[in-house]
Design a protein around this motif. Sequence first.
Motif, PDB file in Angstrom:
ATOM      1  N   GLU A 162      14.384  28.879  66.660  1.00 34.55           N
ATOM      2  CA  GLU A 162      14.299  28.878  68.121  1.00 34.55           C
ATOM      3  C   GLU A 162      15.514  28.178  68.732  1.00 34.55           C
ATOM      4  O   GLU A 162      16.087  28.654  69.711  1.00 34.55           O
ATOM      5  CB  GLU A 162      13.004  28.182  68.572  1.00 34.55           C
ATOM      6  CG  GLU A 162      12.799  28.173  70.067  1.00 34.55           C
ATOM      7  CD  GLU A 162      12.517  29.550  70.649  1.00 34.55           C
ATOM      8  OE1 GLU A 162      12.898  29.768  71.816  1.00 34.55           O
ATOM      9  OE2 GLU A 162      11.940  30.401  69.959  1.00 34.55           O
ATOM     10  N   HIS A 163      15.914  27.065  68.136  1.00 40.70           N
ATOM     11  CA  HIS A 163      17.078  26.328  68.629  1.00 40.70           C
ATOM     12  C   HIS A 163      18.354  27.170  68.494  1.00 40.70           C
ATOM     13  O   HIS A 163      19.156  27.250  69.421  1.00 40.70           O
ATOM     14  CB  HIS A 163      17.219  25.009  67.865  1.00 40.70           C
ATOM     15  CG  HIS A 163      18.413  24.216  68.266  1.00 40.70           C
ATOM     16  ND1 HIS A 163      18.485  23.512  69.449  1.00 40.70           N
ATOM     17  CD2 HIS A 163      19.604  24.029  67.657  1.00 40.70           C
ATOM     18  CE1 HIS A 163      19.671  22.932  69.535  1.00 40.70           C
ATOM     19  NE2 HIS A 163      20.364  23.229  68.459  1.00 40.70           N
ATOM     20  N   ILE A 164      18.526  27.810  67.364  1.00 40.95           N
ATOM     21  CA  ILE A 164      19.698  28.658  67.140  1.00 40.95           C
ATOM     22  C   ILE A 164      19.674  29.833  68.113  1.00 40.95           C
ATOM     23  O   ILE A 164      20.700  30.177  68.715  1.00 40.95           O
ATOM     24  CB  ILE A 164      19.756  29.149  65.673  1.00 40.95           C
ATOM     25  CG1 ILE A 164      19.949  27.957  64.729  1.00 40.95           C
ATOM     26  CG2 ILE A 164      20.863  30.179  65.487  1.00 40.95           C
ATOM     27  CD1 ILE A 164      19.677  28.276  63.271  1.00 40.95           C
ATOM     28  N   ILE A 209      20.746  36.578  64.327  1.00 40.63           N
ATOM     29  CA  ILE A 209      21.574  35.457  63.876  1.00 40.63           C
ATOM     30  C   ILE A 209      20.703  34.253  63.529  1.00 40.63           C
ATOM     31  O   ILE A 209      20.909  33.597  62.504  1.00 40.63           O
ATOM     32  CB  ILE A 209      22.617  35.079  64.947  1.00 40.63           C
ATOM     33  CG1 ILE A 209      23.664  36.187  65.080  1.00 40.63           C
ATOM     34  CG2 ILE A 209      23.270  33.734  64.644  1.00 40.63           C
ATOM     35  CD1 ILE A 209      24.575  36.051  66.300  1.00 40.63           C
ATOM     36  N   ALA A 210      19.715  33.972  64.381  1.00 34.71           N
ATOM     37  CA  ALA A 210      18.847  32.809  64.174  1.00 34.71           C
ATOM     38  C   ALA A 210      18.116  32.897  62.837  1.00 34.71           C
ATOM     39  O   ALA A 210      18.159  31.955  62.028  1.00 34.71           O
ATOM     40  CB  ALA A 210      17.849  32.681  65.316  1.00 34.71           C
ATOM     41  N   TRP A 211      17.461  34.030  62.579  1.00 32.74           N
ATOM     42  CA  TRP A 211      16.692  34.148  61.338  1.00 32.74           C
ATOM     43  C   TRP A 211      17.595  34.299  60.114  1.00 32.74           C
ATOM     44  O   TRP A 211      17.265  33.798  59.034  1.00 32.74           O
ATOM     45  CB  TRP A 211      15.673  35.274  61.440  1.00 32.74           C
ATOM     46  CG  TRP A 211      14.569  34.866  62.371  1.00 32.74           C
ATOM     47  CD1 TRP A 211      14.345  35.322  63.628  1.00 32.74           C
ATOM     48  CD2 TRP A 211      13.584  33.859  62.128  1.00 32.74           C
ATOM     49  NE1 TRP A 211      13.277  34.662  64.178  1.00 32.74           N
ATOM     50  CE2 TRP A 211      12.787  33.765  63.288  1.00 32.74           C
ATOM     51  CE3 TRP A 211      13.292  33.027  61.051  1.00 32.74           C
ATOM     52  CZ2 TRP A 211      11.722  32.872  63.396  1.00 32.74           C
ATOM     53  CZ3 TRP A 211      12.232  32.142  61.158  1.00 32.74           C
ATOM     54  CH2 TRP A 211      11.457  32.071  62.314  1.00 32.74           C
ATOM     55  N   ALA A 212      18.740  34.926  60.272  1.00 29.12           N
ATOM     56  CA  ALA A 212      19.683  35.023  59.157  1.00 29.12           C
ATOM     57  C   ALA A 212      20.193  33.637  58.774  1.00 29.12           C
ATOM     58  O   ALA A 212      20.345  33.323  57.590  1.00 29.12           O
ATOM     59  CB  ALA A 212      20.854  35.934  59.519  1.00 29.12           C
ATOM     60  N   THR A 213      20.415  32.792  59.776  1.00 31.25           N
ATOM     61  CA  THR A 213      20.882  31.429  59.515  1.00 31.25           C
ATOM     62  C   THR A 213      19.812  30.615  58.799  1.00 31.25           C
ATOM     63  O   THR A 213      20.091  29.908  57.829  1.00 31.25           O
ATOM     64  CB  THR A 213      21.288  30.742  60.836  1.00 31.25           C
ATOM     65  OG1 THR A 213      22.311  31.531  61.464  1.00 31.25           O
ATOM     66  CG2 THR A 213      21.808  29.339  60.582  1.00 31.25           C
ATOM     67  N   VAL A 214      18.557  30.716  59.278  1.00 29.37           N
ATOM     68  CA  VAL A 214      17.454  30.003  58.627  1.00 29.37           C
ATOM     69  C   VAL A 214      17.318  30.471  57.181  1.00 29.37           C
ATOM     70  O   VAL A 214      17.173  29.655  56.260  1.00 29.37           O
ATOM     71  CB  VAL A 214      16.128  30.201  59.395  1.00 29.37           C
ATOM     72  CG1 VAL A 214      14.938  29.696  58.585  1.00 29.37           C
ATOM     73  CG2 VAL A 214      16.195  29.496  60.743  1.00 29.37           C
ATOM     74  N   ASN A 215      17.385  31.780  56.962  1.00 28.80           N
ATOM     75  CA  ASN A 215      17.270  32.310  55.598  1.00 28.80           C
ATOM     76  C   ASN A 215      18.406  31.815  54.715  1.00 28.80           C
ATOM     77  O   ASN A 215      18.191  31.467  53.544  1.00 28.80           O
ATOM     78  CB  ASN A 215      17.251  33.835  55.615  1.00 28.80           C
ATOM     79  CG  ASN A 215      15.942  34.368  56.139  1.00 28.80           C
ATOM     80  OD1 ASN A 215      14.906  33.723  56.050  1.00 28.80           O
ATOM     81  ND2 ASN A 215      15.990  35.551  56.718  1.00 28.80           N
ATOM     82  N   LYS A 216      19.611  31.781  55.252  1.00 28.11           N
ATOM     83  CA  LYS A 216      20.778  31.335  54.483  1.00 28.11           C
ATOM     84  C   LYS A 216      20.654  29.855  54.126  1.00 28.11           C
ATOM     85  O   LYS A 216      20.896  29.453  52.989  1.00 28.11           O
ATOM     86  CB  LYS A 216      22.051  31.584  55.307  1.00 28.11           C
ATOM     87  CG  LYS A 216      23.313  31.081  54.708  1.00 28.11           C
ATOM     88  CD  LYS A 216      23.872  32.033  53.717  1.00 28.11           C
ATOM     89  CE  LYS A 216      25.247  31.551  53.277  1.00 28.11           C
ATOM     90  NZ  LYS A 216      25.827  32.423  52.308  1.00 28.11           N
ATOM     91  N   GLN A 217      20.260  29.023  55.103  1.00 28.55           N
ATOM     92  CA  GLN A 217      20.201  27.588  54.883  1.00 28.55           C
ATOM     93  C   GLN A 217      18.999  27.167  54.048  1.00 28.55           C
ATOM     94  O   GLN A 217      19.098  26.254  53.236  1.00 28.55           O
ATOM     95  CB  GLN A 217      20.157  26.853  56.228  1.00 28.55           C
ATOM     96  CG  GLN A 217      21.450  26.954  56.998  1.00 28.55           C
ATOM     97  CD  GLN A 217      21.374  26.296  58.365  1.00 28.55           C
ATOM     98  OE1 GLN A 217      20.306  25.950  58.850  1.00 28.55           O
ATOM     99  NE2 GLN A 217      22.525  26.135  58.990  1.00 28.55           N
ATOM    100  N   ASP A 218      17.861  27.804  54.271  1.00 30.85           N
ATOM    101  CA  ASP A 218      16.610  27.350  53.658  1.00 30.85           C
ATOM    102  C   ASP A 218      16.082  28.276  52.571  1.00 30.85           C
ATOM    103  O   ASP A 218      15.058  27.992  51.967  1.00 30.85           O
ATOM    104  CB  ASP A 218      15.529  27.196  54.724  1.00 30.85           C
ATOM    105  CG  ASP A 218      15.865  26.137  55.759  1.00 30.85           C
ATOM    106  OD1 ASP A 218      16.809  25.354  55.536  1.00 30.85           O
ATOM    107  OD2 ASP A 218      15.183  26.092  56.792  1.00 30.85           O
ATOM    108  N   GLY A 219      16.732  29.390  52.355  1.00 29.47           N
ATOM    109  CA  GLY A 219      16.273  30.317  51.324  1.00 29.47           C
ATOM    110  C   GLY A 219      15.079  31.153  51.745  1.00 29.47           C
ATOM    111  O   GLY A 219      14.333  31.624  50.898  1.00 29.47           O
TER     112      GLY A 219
END
Length: 56
Positions: free
Chosen positions: A18-20, A37-47
């Motif tokens: 949500e923040h991203i 972008i938000a969910w891709a970033t979460v997936n990249k950072q947190d797996g």
Amino acid sequence: MPTDDKSAYTDKQKRKAEHIFESEKERGVSEEEAERIAWATVNKQDGGGKKKRQQH
């Protein structure tokens, strides 16, 4: 924000997305692209979403 089922994600991951998402919207990115972008970033950072433990 999320339109798909995000139940596999922790509350912390949802807050991060949500923040991203909001940050990307402020930069002028379309809503659809900001969500991607938000969910891709979460997936990249947190797996990705939380994993179920395998039992033997």
